[in-house]
Design a protein around this motif. Structure first.
Motif, PDB file in Angstrom:
ATOM      1  N   GLU A  18       0.719  -1.071   0.174  1.00 34.53           N
ATOM      2  CA  GLU A  18       0.070  -0.002  -0.313  1.00 34.53           C
ATOM      3  C   GLU A  18       0.728   0.939  -0.204  1.00 34.53           C
ATOM      4  O   GLU A  18       0.812   1.965  -1.070  1.00 34.53           O
TER       5      GLU A  18
ATOM      6  N   TRP B 294      -8.306  -2.682   3.526  1.00 32.43           N
ATOM      7  CA  TRP B 294      -6.922  -1.691   2.784  1.00 32.43           C
ATOM      8  C   TRP B 294      -7.408  -0.498   3.046  1.00 32.43           C
ATOM      9  O   TRP B 294      -6.251   0.787   2.831  1.00 32.43           O
TER      10      TRP B 294
ATOM     11  N   TRP C 281      -3.427  -7.062  -3.798  1.00 35.41           N
ATOM     12  CA  TRP C 281      -2.624  -4.972  -4.115  1.00 35.41           C
ATOM     13  C   TRP C 281      -3.188  -4.673  -6.231  1.00 35.41           C
ATOM     14  O   TRP C 281      -3.585  -4.278  -6.652  1.00 35.41           O
TER      15      TRP C 281
END
Length: 627
Positions: free
Chosen positions: A456, A493, A540
């Motif tokens: 991230e 996330w 991701w």
């Protein structure tokens, strides 16, 4: 003469003599011997000279001050006198222990599976030769030989113990020419995993162990040398018999408990280490020449990777992601479910994948050797090779992207916690290490941050930003690094923030000390860590990947032998994932398996072959340089 009269006075008790001896001497001078001197005065000077010589002789041989007076034994001597059987038993026990230590050192194997009682039922040639040498030497040379023999046994024991450790963790034996550089890394791993206090205790304990082994071995060999010398005749007969039996067993090839009775294990181990050291030094010279030549060394920038222009290419290594994770019956069920689920999720997002196997240059650790082998196209299986190639200008796959001028190149390495000079060799315009990613959460044992957070942060600081050129990224994920405790868990996330969300997860996880010593638990937790890392990476990609994203991800090496199993291969999975079908068309002739899980019979290549295959697949023209 007065001087003779003075020295001819009867000695007194305490002049180094007992009272009985003094009285006897005095009586002798004033008795019959005295009458003889009176009858023969001419002999007086000679008698006086004899008495003077005796007195000086007594002065030279006088007992030390701290010695027990003659007739009064020392405490140890008195104990031996009072308890002769116990003293004899103690001497016998000391001799037996010394013999056991010497024989044990000579027959000690260099792997834990071979450490069995049956392996010590052998006749070591080195013990027979040592006994013969000791019996042939006088006292002082015998003592020197015993000390040297003890130090030799110390060296033999230590290299065998090092071999055990290296075989257990790295799947290979210790290399005296190359592996000393790994000891500081081992200390750093213990410090990061179990704390500075434990690392210091382990270091001090290792030093104490070396000194203790040396002291014990030298004491044992000196003890046996003295015993052999005191019983020379019987010892000579015993050595002759043992030598005859050894030669007979060797000539006939007689075995016991699956091994030869006539052993030369000690000499053989030292010989192997000596040969390994010599070969390593020769290999280093050959590798220097090899590293200067390059298939693509003279390829112009315009002829490098033309079929990937405009693509965001990401090379990602997953720590310890090995073949065992996919095929071992303990770990495979969970990992295979994760790979199947991730393949399906990526297909739903429009991505396709192809997977195969690469044989890593390292095993159980030294991840940087796997990274550098993949990127350089050279087989870098030890630290010296790594230093040699990273100090030169051999073209890495990442540097090929930089050389074109068509990509910005970055590295994301949460495991790097200090300066990293290899950044230039890899061809990275910018490096983001653990200090640059803004993480404020807890460490997970060795890993500085969870993979999900690192990815991230990569998206936030690098991949998600607008730029004039496409991006080539070199990402190293660390959550699956041993000891696999505690292991992070996936969170939303949007909830990652600065990483503080992981505080409760880290506290609720396993302690490293509880997992690192339990083989079954280590295997289970290792499998879970691979599931976490693969899930983090593929989620991701689903979340942030674009039509121009090309992801290449692979393992750097198998986990330690205690987890992957004795005799496990060095193979690691490798996958290419992309939305653009033209990308995967370029590697169609590789015959890799569709999806993220390679078949058992999928192609297996050496890791060092990947660079050239990748460059050629995407249009690069070989222009060799001779170095």
């Amino acid at each position: 003469m007065p001087v003779f009269t003075r020295f001819s006075e009867p000695p007194q008790p305490g002049d180094g003599m007992s009272e009985a001896e003094a009285e006897k001497t005095a009586g002798g001078e004033s008795g019959e011997d005295g009458r003889e001197r009176a009858a023969a005065p001419d002999s007086a000077p000679a008698a006086a000279r004899a008495t003077l010589g005796q007195r000086f002789s007594r002065l030279r041989t006088r007992r030390p001050r701290n010695a027990a007076p003659e007739g009064r034994p020392t405490r140890l001597g008195a104990w031996r006198t009072r308890h002769p059987r116990a003293a004899h038993a103690l001497r016998l026990a000391a001799t037996t222990l010394a013999a056991a230590l010497v024989l044990g050192a000579l027959l000690l194997p260099n792997t834990l599976p071979a450490l069995k009682a049956a392996g010590f039922a052998r006749i070591p040639a080195e013990a027979v030769v040592g006994a013969v040498v000791v019996l042939a030497l006088p006292r002082r040379p015998r003592l020197v030989a015993a000390v040297l023999y003890g130090l030799g046994l110390t060296a033999l024991t230590l290299v065998n113990l090092l071999d055990m450790g290296f075989n257990e963790y790295l799947g290979r034996g210790f290399n005296a020419a190359l592996d000393w550089d790994l000891l500081p890394d081992a200390q750093g791993y213990v410090e990061d995993t179990l704390g500075g206090g434990v690392a210091t205790a382990v270091t001090v304990g290792a030093v104490v162990l070396v000194l203790l082994v040396a002291a014990v071995m030298v004491a044992a060999t000196i003890r046996l040398a003295h015993v052999l010398a005191r019983h020379r005749v019987r010892a000579t007969q015993g050595a002759l018999i043992a030598g005859t039996v050894w030669v007979t067993c060797s000539a006939l090839g007689l075995t016991l408990f699956g091994g030869p009775i006539a052993s030369e294990r000690g000499a053989g181990a030292l010989r192997v280490h000596a040969q390994r050291t010599v070969e390593s030094l020769r290999d280093e010279a050959a590798f220097v020449r090899q590293s200067k030549a390059d298939t693509f060394g003279n390829t112009p920038p315009g002829e490098l990777l033309p079929d990937l222009r405009g693509k965001d290419v990401i090379f990602t290594f997953i720590e310890s992601y090995g073949r065992s994770a996919i095929e071992d019956p303990v770990m495979a069920p969970g990992v295979d479910r994760t790979l199947d689920a991730s393949t399906a999720a990526l297909e739903k997002a429009g991505f396709a994948a192809r997977s195969g196997w690469l044989t890593s240059a390292t095993y159980g650790g030294s991840s940087w050797l796997g990274h550098s082998t993949t990127m350089s196209g050279l087989w870098i299986d030890n630290q010296r090779r790594y230093r040699t190639v990273s100090a030169g200008d051999h073209l890495t796959l990442t540097k090929a992207f930089q050389k074109t001028g068509a990509w910005d190149t970055v590295g994301v390495m949460p495991g790097v916690q200090k300066g990293w000079p290899e950044e230039k060799w890899y061809g990275l315009d910018k490096l983001y290490d653990s200090r640059d990613l803004g993480y404020r959460g807890p460490k997970f044992s060795w890993s500085t941050m969870p993979d999900q957070y690192a990815l991230e942060a990569f998206q936030r600081q690098v991949h998600g930003k607008k730029r004039d050129k496409p991006l080539m990224s070199f990402v190293i994920l660390t959550s699956s690094h041993q000891p696999w405790a505690p292991i992070p868990k996936m969170v939303g996330w949007d909830e990652l923030g600065d990483g503080s969300v992981f505080d409760a997860i880290e506290k609720a996880g396993n302690q490293a000390s509880d997992v690192i010593t339990d083989t079954t638990k280590s295997r289970e937790e290792y499998g879970k860590s691979i599931q976490y890392s693969v899930t983090s990476l593929t989620q991701w990609l689903q979340r942030y990947g674009t039509d121009d994203t090309v992801l290449v991800f692979l393992g750097d090496h198998q986990p330690i032998a205690r987890v992957s199993g004795n005799g496990a291969s060095r193979d690691v999975p490798v996958s290419i994932v992309a939305k653009d079908p033209k990308v995967l068309d370029k590697v169609a002739d590789w015959n890799w398996t569709e999806g993220l899980k390679p078949d058992r019979d999928a192609p297996v290549w050496k890791m060092s072959s990947f660079r050239d295959r990748f460059l050629k697949a995407f249009g690069s023209t070989p222009r060799p340089s001779e170095g």
